[in-house]
Design an enzyme around this catalytic site. Structure first.
Site, mmCIF file in Angstrom:
data_model
loop_
_atom_site.group_PDB
_atom_site.id
_atom_site.type_symbol
_atom_site.label_atom_id
_atom_site.label_comp_id
_atom_site.label_asym_id
_atom_site.label_seq_id
_atom_site.Cartn_x
_atom_site.Cartn_y
_atom_site.Cartn_z
ATOM 1 N N ASN A 8 0.869 -1.184 0.000
ATOM 2 C CA ASN A 8 0.000 0.000 0.000
ATOM 3 C C ASN A 8 0.903 1.230 0.000
ATOM 4 O O ASN A 8 1.509 1.556 1.013
ATOM 5 C CB ASN A 8 -0.895 -0.012 1.243
ATOM 6 C CG ASN A 8 -1.666 1.293 1.400
ATOM 7 O OD1 ASN A 8 -1.834 2.036 0.440
ATOM 8 N ND2 ASN A 8 -2.129 1.559 2.617
ATOM 9 N N GLU A 98 -6.694 4.950 7.938
ATOM 10 C CA GLU A 98 -6.407 6.375 7.695
ATOM 11 C C GLU A 98 -7.643 7.070 7.128
ATOM 12 O O GLU A 98 -7.913 8.229 7.444
ATOM 13 C CB GLU A 98 -5.185 6.503 6.767
ATOM 14 C CG GLU A 98 -3.902 6.196 7.535
ATOM 15 C CD GLU A 98 -2.767 5.626 6.703
ATOM 16 O OE1 GLU A 98 -2.825 5.672 5.465
ATOM 17 O OE2 GLU A 98 -1.809 5.110 7.323
ATOM 18 N N GLU A 169 -5.515 -4.646 10.794
ATOM 19 C CA GLU A 169 -4.456 -3.661 10.986
ATOM 20 C C GLU A 169 -4.737 -2.873 12.272
ATOM 21 O O GLU A 169 -5.505 -1.910 12.253
ATOM 22 C CB GLU A 169 -4.420 -2.694 9.805
ATOM 23 C CG GLU A 169 -4.183 -3.367 8.479
ATOM 24 C CD GLU A 169 -3.641 -2.383 7.450
ATOM 25 O OE1 GLU A 169 -2.522 -2.580 6.990
ATOM 26 O OE2 GLU A 169 -4.343 -1.408 7.137
ATOM 27 N N SER A 214 3.372 -2.120 10.449
ATOM 28 C CA SER A 214 4.822 -2.157 10.639
ATOM 29 C C SER A 214 5.456 -3.495 10.248
ATOM 30 O O SER A 214 6.404 -3.953 10.890
ATOM 31 C CB SER A 214 5.181 -1.769 12.079
ATOM 32 O OG SER A 214 4.750 -0.438 12.334
ATOM 33 N N GLY A 235 2.693 -1.035 4.347
ATOM 34 C CA GLY A 235 2.721 0.373 3.975
ATOM 35 C C GLY A 235 4.140 0.846 3.734
ATOM 36 O O GLY A 235 4.722 0.632 2.663
ATOM 37 N N GLY A 236 4.742 1.475 4.748
ATOM 38 C CA GLY A 236 6.049 2.112 4.609
ATOM 39 C C GLY A 236 7.107 1.236 3.949
ATOM 40 O O GLY A 236 7.857 1.692 3.075
HETATM 41 C C1 PEP Z 1 -0.782 0.261 5.906
HETATM 42 O O1 PEP Z 1 -0.680 1.335 5.342
HETATM 43 O O2 PEP Z 1 -1.761 -0.442 5.655
HETATM 44 C C2 PEP Z 1 0.262 -0.149 6.864
HETATM 45 C C3 PEP Z 1 0.142 -1.293 7.479
HETATM 46 O O3 PEP Z 1 1.330 0.704 7.042
HETATM 47 P P1 PEP Z 1 2.772 0.363 7.731
HETATM 48 O O4 PEP Z 1 3.225 -0.940 7.128
HETATM 49 O O5 PEP Z 1 3.637 1.515 7.358
HETATM 50 O O6 PEP Z 1 2.521 0.232 9.198
#
Ligand code: PEP
Length: 254
Positions: A8, A98, A169, A214, A235-236
Site C-alpha cells: 500500500n 487512515e 491492521e 509495521s 505500507g512504509g
Molecule cells: C498500511 O498502510 O496499511 C500499513 C500497514 O502501514 P505500515 O506498514 O507503514 O505500518
C-alpha cells in the site's frame, strides 16, 4: 488459497517514481512461489503508469486504495470501481484506518463500498482494526465484530472466497514501528476467522486474513507463519522495491 502479499503506497510517488518501483518489484517477483500472489495498491494518479510499466502478464497485480460506491455521477473527487478496472486494477482496498480516522468514513459507508466493489468485479480487501484506546478498554472483540458486520453487510453469502480478504491492521501498529506480537495477532485473526465462518455459507474458512502494521523484511516470515495469517498488507516498507520484494518472498530460500 494463495497467500496475498500486498503493498500500500498510500499518498507517495509520482508517475515516474511509481513506474520505476513497480518494474523493480516485478523483476524480483520471478521467484515468487506459485502459492503466493502479490498486489500493489498504488495512488490513482500512478495506476496507468504502473500498468504500462508492468505490461500484460505481470505477476504483480494492481489495485486502488479506495473507491466510491456508484458507477458514475456527481461525486467530485471520487473514483468508481469501473474506473479502477479501466486502469488495469483487479483489486481495491476499503476501510483503511487512515480513511476512517482522517476522512471520517463510517462502517456503514465502508459496507456500501465493499459490496459495490465486489459486485462491480473488483476483488476487495476490507481493512479493520482497533485503536489503542479500544484495545486497552477491552473492546477488541466488539470493535472488530462491528467493523466486520457492517463492512460486510451487503456482501452475498455465497461470495467466492478468493474475492474477499480482510486486513487486520491494529491502528496503533500502523506506521509506528510497533508491530503486534504473535499473541495479539493470533487472537485477532482467530476472532475474525470465527466471524467469517459464521457469516458466509461456505467460504469463510478459506477467505484470506492479512496482517498489517509495521511489517518489515525482518518480521514478515514470523508473521506469515502464524495460524490464520494468509498474507500481509505493507505500507512504509513497500515503498522500496527491494524491501517489498524481500517481504513478498519471506521464507523462500534462494
Ligand atoms: C498500511 O498502510 O496499511 C500499513 C500497514 O502501514 P505500515 O506498514 O507503514 O505500518
Amino acid at each position: 488459497m494463495k497467500m496475498l502479499m500486498a503493498a500500500n503506497w498510500k499518498m507517495f510517488k509520482t508517475r515516474g517514481e511509481a513506474a520505476d518501483c513497480a518494474r523493480g518489484i516485478e523483476s524480483r517477483l520471478a521467484w515468487l512461489p506459485a502459492d503466493r500472489e502479490a498486489v500493489l495498491f498504488a495512488p490513482f494518479t500512478a495506476l496507468a503508469a504502473c500498468a504500462e510499466a508492468l505490461g500484460p502478464g505481470a505477476r504483480l497485480r494492481l489495485g486502488g486504495q479506495n473507491c466510491y460506491p456508484a458507477s458514475e455521477g456527481a461525486f467530485t473527487g471520487e473514483i468508481s470501481p469501473g474506473m479502477l478496472l479501466d486502469c488495469a486494477c483487479s483489486q481495491v482496498l476499503v476501510g483503511h484506518s487512515e480513511r476512517r480516522a482522517l476522512l471520517g468514513e463510517s462502517d456503514a459507508f465502508i459496507g456500501k463500498k465493499c459490496a459495490f466493489a465486489l459486485n462491480s468485479g473488483l476483488d476487495t480487501t476490507l481493512c479493520i482494526g482497533e485503536t489503542l484506546k479500544e484495545r486497552d478498554g477491552g473492546m477488541l472483540r466488539p470493535v472488530l465484530e462491528r467493523q466486520l458486520a457492517e463492512g460486510l453487510s451487503g456482501v452475498q453469502d455465497d461470495i467466492a472466497a478468493e474475492r474477499l480478504s480482510i486486513a487486520y491492521e491494529p491502528v496503533w501498529a500502523i506506521g509506528t514501528g510497533r508491530v503486534a506480537g504473535p499473541v495479539e495477532i493470533l487472537e485477532a485473526h482467530a476472532l475474525i476467522r470465527a466471524f467469517l465462518r459464521k457469516r458466509f455459507t461456505s467460504g469463510g474458512g478459506a477467505m484470506r486474513i492479512l496482517y498489517g502494521g509495521s511489517v518489515k523484511a525482518g518480521n514478515a516470515e514470523e508473521i506469515i507463519n502464524l495460524d490464520n495469517v494468509d498474507g500481509v498488507l505493507v505500507g512504509g516498507a513497500s515503498l522500496q522495491a527491494e524491501t517489498f520484494a524481500r517481504i513478498a518472498l519471506a521464507g523462500v530460500s534462494d
